[in-house]
Write a protein that holds these residues in place. Structure first.
Motif, PDB file in Angstrom:
ATOM      1  N   VAL A  82      -9.489  15.939  -4.322  1.00  0.00           N
ATOM      2  CA  VAL A  82      -8.384  16.683  -3.318  1.00  0.00           C
ATOM      3  C   VAL A  82      -8.148  15.802  -1.876  1.00  0.00           C
ATOM      4  O   VAL A  82      -9.572  15.494  -1.534  1.00  0.00           O
ATOM      5  N   SER A  83      -7.078  15.666  -1.509  1.00  0.00           N
ATOM      6  CA  SER A  83      -6.993  14.771  -0.138  1.00  0.00           C
ATOM      7  C   SER A  83      -6.522  15.904   0.943  1.00  0.00           C
ATOM      8  O   SER A  83      -5.758  16.850   0.946  1.00  0.00           O
ATOM      9  N   CYS A  84      -6.905  15.197   2.249  1.00  0.00           N
ATOM     10  CA  CYS A  84      -6.488  15.835   3.602  1.00  0.00           C
ATOM     11  C   CYS A  84      -6.159  15.012   4.370  1.00  0.00           C
ATOM     12  O   CYS A  84      -6.862  14.135   4.981  1.00  0.00           O
ATOM     13  N   LYS A  85      -4.835  14.746   4.996  1.00  0.00           N
ATOM     14  CA  LYS A  85      -4.451  13.604   5.810  1.00  0.00           C
ATOM     15  C   LYS A  85      -3.902  14.340   7.008  1.00  0.00           C
ATOM     16  O   LYS A  85      -3.164  15.269   7.201  1.00  0.00           O
ATOM     17  N   GLY A  86      -4.699  13.685   8.129  1.00  0.00           N
ATOM     18  CA  GLY A  86      -4.391  14.052   9.511  1.00  0.00           C
ATOM     19  C   GLY A  86      -3.453  13.143   9.962  1.00  0.00           C
ATOM     20  O   GLY A  86      -3.291  12.049   9.683  1.00  0.00           O
ATOM     21  N   SER A  87      -2.459  13.889  11.036  1.00  0.00           N
ATOM     22  CA  SER A  87      -1.771  13.150  11.593  1.00  0.00           C
ATOM     23  C   SER A  87      -1.644  13.681  13.030  1.00  0.00           C
ATOM     24  O   SER A  87      -1.888  14.841  13.315  1.00  0.00           O
TER      25      SER A  87
END
Lengths: 108, 129
Positions: B20-25
């Motif tokens: 599972v991924s979690c992309k910050g921006s």
């Protein structure tokens, strides 16, 4: 890791004030462990409401306040509104983060 | 806008692997630790572990140590939670969140260990045969 104990449920009428407690199991909880509080509406991600025991992030209404005395931290919500109905969790760090079991707030 | 965006819901069979991924921006990804939280159906929040995306140093809750792996790729500002062999008991909602830091904390290298200020929307994982 220390356990954090919260009441399972609290309730209040619109306009009233309620307090949710969070009691730490260890004797040094009060003096060394900062407490934060989160609000979670059904089906939504948690939201930070209080950090460092009593600080509010920007955007959180002043109706929400936090305090700590001895082994017990408290979240007080004044002027209850229907949208305050949610689950509330306390959290603290003690060799890893620990959440309380959560308190369901019902606005009558 | 500062945000964490997680990958979508997953349905898997016992024994399968998953990431599972979690992309910050909207912020400097390497300045803030990312934590992972499990919420089983109808239950409370459980801290699983955390990672410093700057150097990928991780710590785990004893309850999850050895069962999940947390990693990060700072080049694409993403953190990951992965299983090599899922069990039915892994069925839950999983959230990533960012550990709060002030500008002063960043300048002085402090991590206050208190308050997760940005949360992903959650990833529902269902494991069923």
């Amino acid at each position: 890791q220390s356990a954090l104990t919260q009441p399972a449920s609290v309730s209040g009428s619109p306009g009233q004030s309620i307090t949710i407690s969070c009691t730490g199991a260890s004797s040094d909880f009060g003096s060394h462990h900062l407490v934060s509080w989160f609000q979670q509406h059904p089906g939504k991600a948690p939201k930070l409401m209080i950090y460092e025991d009593s600080e509010r992030p920007s955007g959180v209404f002043s109706r929400f306040s936090g305090s700590k005395s001895g082994n017990t931290a408290s979240l007080t919500i004044s002027g209850l509104q229907a949208d305050d109905e949610a689950d509330y969790y306390c959290c603290s760090y003690a060799d890893g983060w620990v959440f309380g079991g959560g308190t369901k707030l019902t606005v009558l | 806008e500062v945000q964490l965006v997680q990958s979508g819901a997953e349905v898997k069979k016992p024994g399968e692997s998953l990431r599972v991924s979690c992309k910050g921006s909207g912020y400097r990804f390497t300045n803030y630790w990312i934590i992972w939280v499990r919420q089983m159906p109808g239950k409370g929040l459980e801290w699983m572990g955390r990672i410093d995306p700057g150097d990928s140093f991780t710590t785990y809750s004893p309850s999850f140590q050895g069962h999940v792996t947390i990693s990060a790729d700072k080049s694409i500002t993403a953190a990951y939670l992965q299983w090599s062999s899922l069990q039915a008991s892994d069925s839950a909602m999983y959230y990533c969140a960012r550990l709060r830091r002030s500008e002063h904390d960043i300048l002085t290298g402090l991590y206050p260990l208190d308050g997760f200020d940005i949360w992903g929307q959650g990833t529902m994982v269902t494991v069923s045969s």
